[in-house]
Design a protein around this motif. Structure first.
Motif, PDB file in Angstrom:
ATOM      1  N   ALA A  51      27.303  93.137   5.711  1.00 45.31           N
ATOM      2  CA  ALA A  51      26.457  93.199   5.083  1.00 45.31           C
ATOM      3  C   ALA A  51      25.934  94.994   5.872  1.00 45.31           C
ATOM      4  O   ALA A  51      25.989  94.856   7.575  1.00 45.31           O
ATOM      5  CB  ALA A  51      25.546  92.009   5.403  1.00 45.31           C
ATOM      6  N   ASP A 140      20.657  99.789  -6.898  1.00 43.61           N
ATOM      7  CA  ASP A 140      21.412  99.337  -5.770  1.00 43.61           C
ATOM      8  C   ASP A 140      23.100  99.308  -6.606  1.00 43.61           C
ATOM      9  O   ASP A 140      23.834  98.779  -6.802  1.00 43.61           O
ATOM     10  CB  ASP A 140      21.377  97.557  -5.377  1.00 43.61           C
ATOM     11  CG  ASP A 140      20.289  96.620  -4.794  1.00 43.61           C
ATOM     12  OD1 ASP A 140      20.003  97.815  -4.043  1.00 43.61           O
ATOM     13  OD2 ASP A 140      19.755  96.132  -4.781  1.00 43.61           O
ATOM     14  N   ARG A 183      17.830 101.692  -2.843  1.00 40.76           N
ATOM     15  CA  ARG A 183      18.540 100.291  -2.183  1.00 40.76           C
ATOM     16  C   ARG A 183      18.000  99.501  -1.705  1.00 40.76           C
ATOM     17  O   ARG A 183      16.941 100.199  -0.854  1.00 40.76           O
ATOM     18  CB  ARG A 183      19.292 100.806  -1.431  1.00 40.76           C
ATOM     19  CG  ARG A 183      21.157 101.490  -1.924  1.00 40.76           C
ATOM     20  CD  ARG A 183      21.669 101.940  -0.757  1.00 40.76           C
ATOM     21  NE  ARG A 183      22.714 103.288  -1.833  1.00 40.76           N
ATOM     22  CZ  ARG A 183      22.585 104.607  -1.457  1.00 40.76           C
ATOM     23  NH1 ARG A 183      21.670 105.183  -0.987  1.00 40.76           N
ATOM     24  NH2 ARG A 183      23.024 105.236  -2.128  1.00 40.76           N
ATOM     25  N   ASP A 186      20.062  93.962   2.081  1.00 47.48           N
ATOM     26  CA  ASP A 186      21.129  93.120   1.848  1.00 47.48           C
ATOM     27  C   ASP A 186      20.810  91.685   2.570  1.00 47.48           C
ATOM     28  O   ASP A 186      19.850  91.489   3.603  1.00 47.48           O
ATOM     29  CB  ASP A 186      22.664  93.541   1.859  1.00 47.48           C
ATOM     30  CG  ASP A 186      22.894  94.463   1.039  1.00 47.48           C
ATOM     31  OD1 ASP A 186      23.763  94.982   1.361  1.00 47.48           O
ATOM     32  OD2 ASP A 186      22.608  94.364  -0.999  1.00 47.48           O
ATOM     33  N   LYS A 254      20.443  87.988  -4.142  1.00 48.47           N
ATOM     34  CA  LYS A 254      21.560  88.416  -3.471  1.00 48.47           C
ATOM     35  C   LYS A 254      21.970  86.798  -2.990  1.00 48.47           C
ATOM     36  O   LYS A 254      21.644  86.719  -2.219  1.00 48.47           O
ATOM     37  CB  LYS A 254      22.011  89.258  -2.971  1.00 48.47           C
ATOM     38  CG  LYS A 254      21.128  90.352  -3.650  1.00 48.47           C
ATOM     39  CD  LYS A 254      20.944  91.796  -2.257  1.00 48.47           C
ATOM     40  CE  LYS A 254      20.720  93.153  -3.187  1.00 48.47           C
ATOM     41  NZ  LYS A 254      20.589  93.993  -2.431  1.00 48.47           N
ATOM     42  N   ARG A 256      25.505  86.648  -1.458  1.00 46.77           N
ATOM     43  CA  ARG A 256      26.939  87.231  -0.864  1.00 46.77           C
ATOM     44  C   ARG A 256      27.890  86.478  -0.351  1.00 46.77           C
ATOM     45  O   ARG A 256      27.843  85.450   0.304  1.00 46.77           O
ATOM     46  CB  ARG A 256      26.621  88.530  -0.180  1.00 46.77           C
ATOM     47  CG  ARG A 256      27.581  88.637   1.020  1.00 46.77           C
ATOM     48  CD  ARG A 256      27.316  89.753   1.698  1.00 46.77           C
ATOM     49  NE  ARG A 256      26.926  90.937   1.178  1.00 46.77           N
ATOM     50  CZ  ARG A 256      26.704  92.236   1.502  1.00 46.77           C
ATOM     51  NH1 ARG A 256      26.090  92.670   2.709  1.00 46.77           N
ATOM     52  NH2 ARG A 256      26.122  93.558   1.036  1.00 46.77           N
ATOM     53  N   GLN A 266      29.893  89.979  -3.977  1.00 45.57           N
ATOM     54  CA  GLN A 266      28.002  90.072  -4.474  1.00 45.57           C
ATOM     55  C   GLN A 266      27.577  89.613  -5.324  1.00 45.57           C
ATOM     56  O   GLN A 266      28.185  90.406  -6.686  1.00 45.57           O
ATOM     57  CB  GLN A 266      27.630  90.622  -3.185  1.00 45.57           C
ATOM     58  CG  GLN A 266      25.569  90.563  -3.419  1.00 45.57           C
ATOM     59  CD  GLN A 266      24.665  92.085  -2.666  1.00 45.57           C
ATOM     60  OE1 GLN A 266      25.196  91.765  -1.475  1.00 45.57           O
ATOM     61  NE2 GLN A 266      24.136  92.816  -2.823  1.00 45.57           N
TER      62      GLN A 266
END
Length: 764
Positions: A51, A140, A183, A186, A254, A256, A266
């Motif tokens: 990540a 993203d 962005r 994460d 999110k 993942r 993800q």
């Protein structure tokens, strides 16, 4: 338990010199302690199983006092912005990026959440928001076909980038003006959480919070949200009503899964509800009629109104104020797998927007141009690409394909009851279908003596059509228009060479061809000819750039010069409808050009002082553009009370973009006893005059303006919290953020007055 330290924009610790090519460690909350360089060329073998925020540290790297040291070796003019810089400069909406990037102008459409982009002179005022913009927004790595889809999503960000010029040979979609890439942070493999509260003038409140951590072996998540309330600063002196309060909340999540060290899957999603009031128009000139204008200049005073009959027609309650009633949601799935010789990335995304916007475009208590717009749109995109390297990293390549499908339905309601030439309420409705597919590839090869050659190619097919367009006068006639369609089959590409002639200096030159498909103007349609599609736009761009750290850790200077050769540049021109009046229409200027430069200076001249200065300068003109001269046509109507199109060729006329943009900041970092630290300093922004009609002078141009701000931040020794006091527009300057024309008036959308506020942020 770790904390995100709020660093000054220039004082982020760096991680590498020229040969350090690994990514660097970031804190669990996602803000870099050693900034991750985000170059134009994707890494040949990215580490998808790790990540962002937990990548390895290059122990041989040399400390730098400037952010993004690795990007200094990428041959591009991209402006890279850390999360801390965005927060320090109060960049909380997409339009705020013009405060921190050169040659960029981002403007609200009639005070609403919908925005227009102008980058290096490329851009146009798409007031119908049904066409592809010249500058695309990515969140993203997902391209937003319509800029409003990014509304409310600028929170919990890791970084942002603004790349000017034609793009599309490495990822996503081709366009002529460039990209804005956002962005968000994460998921992390250890638990972290935090929040921020910001309170300012006019009862404005902004709140953010996030939580991130593991769920099970190989599984992690991140959930973040924000709310915005208050801040309305306009008021109506006739009834003391005030306007402009925010009412927005947003969530982003999110999830993942990393089943092994080579694979990452993800799933992401977001939801935004925006019921905010908007900044309303201030009229600056009356074109039709004799009623006096409010004459409030560009202060906080403004006038608006909505007749109960119109509010009932559009399905809103009595007492309707200029406002949004918008909802956005979307989901994306990305799969990344490292095969060794190449890394595969697939991104599938579905985005929606449901908008309801009311604006009082005449800016008076009369109903001469009250407008309510509804938009129901969705976009599906699919991207797949392979990134690879060979010959000991000398050869880097990427190939991929991109697909986009969009569907849109719009309806414009107009209240012209008090406009004697019309005296009715009406609506224009239409549907829009679009589909495109493209294939792209890019290859670079490193020669001896630190010379690198690269080339890229893109082919795109685009097909779009407008259907079911009707123009209905309530209590009168209804016109039905024939559907129209347009298709494009174009190539775009890029070739370039770079030379790392010193460890701290890179010189590059590139030529790029950009392509943008055609489209339709579909606002207030009166005759079939208004639906004739405008043509695709192409541009050939020449760019020469320098990236340098002449005094490492003390002085950084990046600069680029460019020349744009446009063919069929898409421009908002004028069409005159007999016995109706002039209307704006997106059309093509057969030949035009622009040229200029931009530069970024970062300096740490001594001790505690850090300075950042961006400068953008551009000029441009039309070389061939026959169109209606709106100013002359309006003047003829004033003199004769008759509409007659005054035609001219705008050959040699300036393109109207601001010639000079400046923004920057200075920060003093002062250590305090017991491990505390105080950061303080001013920031500033200047934008030159901008035309709001082709060849505009006088009130047809937005005046130039200069804004001054300041901040002071106290950082805790534990790095668990920071407290900031700030001011925006300290001098309380009155200025125009954007402008336009309604039926009877020309208007400006005023910018914010002085805001003074404070915030506290904690990260664990």
């Amino acid at each position: 338990m770790l904390c995100c330290l709020s660093l000054t924009p220039l004082a982020l610790a760096g991680a590498a010199q020229a040969q350090a090519a690994t990514q660097t460690r970031t804190t669990p909350a996602g803000r870099p302690t050693h900034p991750v360089a985000v170059g134009a060329q994707p890494p040949a073998k990215p580490a998808p199983a790790v990540a962002r925020g937990v990548t390895e540290v290059d122990v041989g790297a040399r400390r730098s006092d400037f952010a993004f040291p690795l990007a200094q070796h990428d041959p591009d003019a991209t402006t890279r912005l850390s999360a801390d810089l965005l927060r320090e400069r109060d960049v909380t909406t997409l339009r705020g990026l013009e405060h921190v990037a050169p040659n960029l102008t981002m403007q609200s459409i009639n005070g609403t959440a919908s925005s227009n982009f102008y980058l290096r002179g490329a851009g146009f005022n798409d007031f119908t928001q049904n066409n592809m913009p010249p500058v695309l927004t990515y969140m993203d790595d997902v391209a937003y076909a319509y800029p409003a889809m990014s509304n409310g999503l600028m929170f919990d960000l890791a970084e942002a980038e603004v790349e000017p010029g034609p793009v599309g040979t490495k990822h996503g979609q081709s366009t002529t003006g460039g990209e804005v890439r956002l962005r968000s942070n994460d998921p992390t493999t250890t638990w972290h959480y935090g929040g921020m509260e910001d309170i300012a003038s006019y009862a404005r409140s902004r709140s953010e919070a996030y939580v991130s951590g593991p769920l099970a072996k190989g599984w992690s998540f991140r959930l973040a949200g924000q709310t915005r309330q208050g801040g309305g600063w306009q008021y109506n002196p006739s009834n003391s009503a005030h306007l402009g309060d925010a009412d927005l909340w947003a969530l982003r999540g999110k999830l993942r899964w990393q089943p092994n060290d080579r694979t990452t899957i993800q799933l992401g999603g977001h939801f935004v509800q925006d019921n905010s009031q908007v900044v309303t128009a201030v009229p600056v000139d009356r074109l039709i009629g004799t009623q006096p204008l409010p004459g409030y200049g560009m202060g906080r005073q403004a006038t608006w109104s909505a007749r109960p009959e119109f509010a009932n027609l559009v399905g809103r309650g009595a007492g309707l104020k200029p406002s949004e009633h918008n909802q956005y949601w979307g989901a994306d799935l990305r799969i990344i797998h490292d095969f060794g010789p190449a890394a595969f990335t697939a991104i599938s995304a579905f985005e929606t927007e449901r908008q309801g916007e009311y604006t009082d475009q005449d800016g008076t208590a009369l109903s001469q141009a009250d407008t309510y717009r509804t938009i129901d749109a969705n976009v599906f995109t699919q991207e797949a690409r392979l990134n690879g390297a060979a010959l000991h990293g000398r050869l880097n390549w990427v190939v991929g394909a991109y697909y986009q499908r969009s569907r849109m339905n719009q309806r414009f309601f107009f209240d012209y009851t008090d406009y004697t030439a019309r005296g009715y309420m009406m609506a224009t409705s239409f549907g829009m279908n679009q589909e495109s597919v493209s294939e792209f590839g890019n290859v670079s090869y490193k020669l001896p003596h630190n010379v690198t050659l690269w080339a890229g190619l893109l082919h795109e097919l685009d097909d779009r059509g407008i259907t079911g367009l009707t123009s209905q006068i309530f209590g009168g006639k209804t016109q039905n228009f024939m559907p129209e369609s347009t298709a494009a089959n174009q190539f775009a590409g890029q070739v370039g060479v770079s030379w790392q002639f010193l460890p701290q200096a890179l010189l590059y030159y590139k030529m790029s061809k950009g392509f943008k498909p055609g489209g339709f103007t579909a606002n207030n349609t009166q005759v079939q000819a208004q639906l004739d599609p405008f043509k695709p736009e192409t541009v050939l761009t020449y760019e020469l750039g320098l990236k340098s750290d002449p005094v490492p850790g003390r002085l950084r200077l990046n600069a680029a010069a460019f020349y744009n050769d446009f063919h069929n540049q898409q421009v908002v021109g004028t069409v005159l409808i007999p016995n109706y009046g002039p209307l704006s229409e997106i059309t093509n200027a057969p030949k035009s050009e622009s040229w200029g430069f931009e530069g970024t200076l970062e300096a740490h001249p001594f001790g505690h002082l850090f300075v950042l200065q961006n400068i953008g300068w551009q000029r441009g003109n039309f070389q061939d553009f026959p169109n209606v001269d709106r100013a002359a046509t309006n003047a003829y109507h004033k003199a004769t009370n008759q509409w007659k199109a005054i035609e001219r060729n705008f050959n040699g006329v300036d393109n109207g973009s601001p010639k000079l943009t400046l923004n920057g900041s200075a920060t003093w970092r002062q250590p305090l006893p017991a491990g505390y630290r105080l950061d303080m300093g001013p920031d500033w922004q200047y934008r030159g005059s901008q035309a709001i009609t082709v060849g505009g002078t006088g009130f047809y141009r937005l005046p130039p303006y200069f804004l001054l701000g300041a901040h002071v931040t106290l950082h805790s020794p534990s790095q668990l919290w920071d407290i900031t006091a700030y001011a925006r527009n300290i001098l309380d300057r009155r200025y125009a953020e954007s402008g336009g024309m309604a039926t009877t008036t020309y208007f400006y959308i005023p910018g914010e007055p002085r805001f003074i506020g404070g915030r506290i942020a904690c990260h664990f």
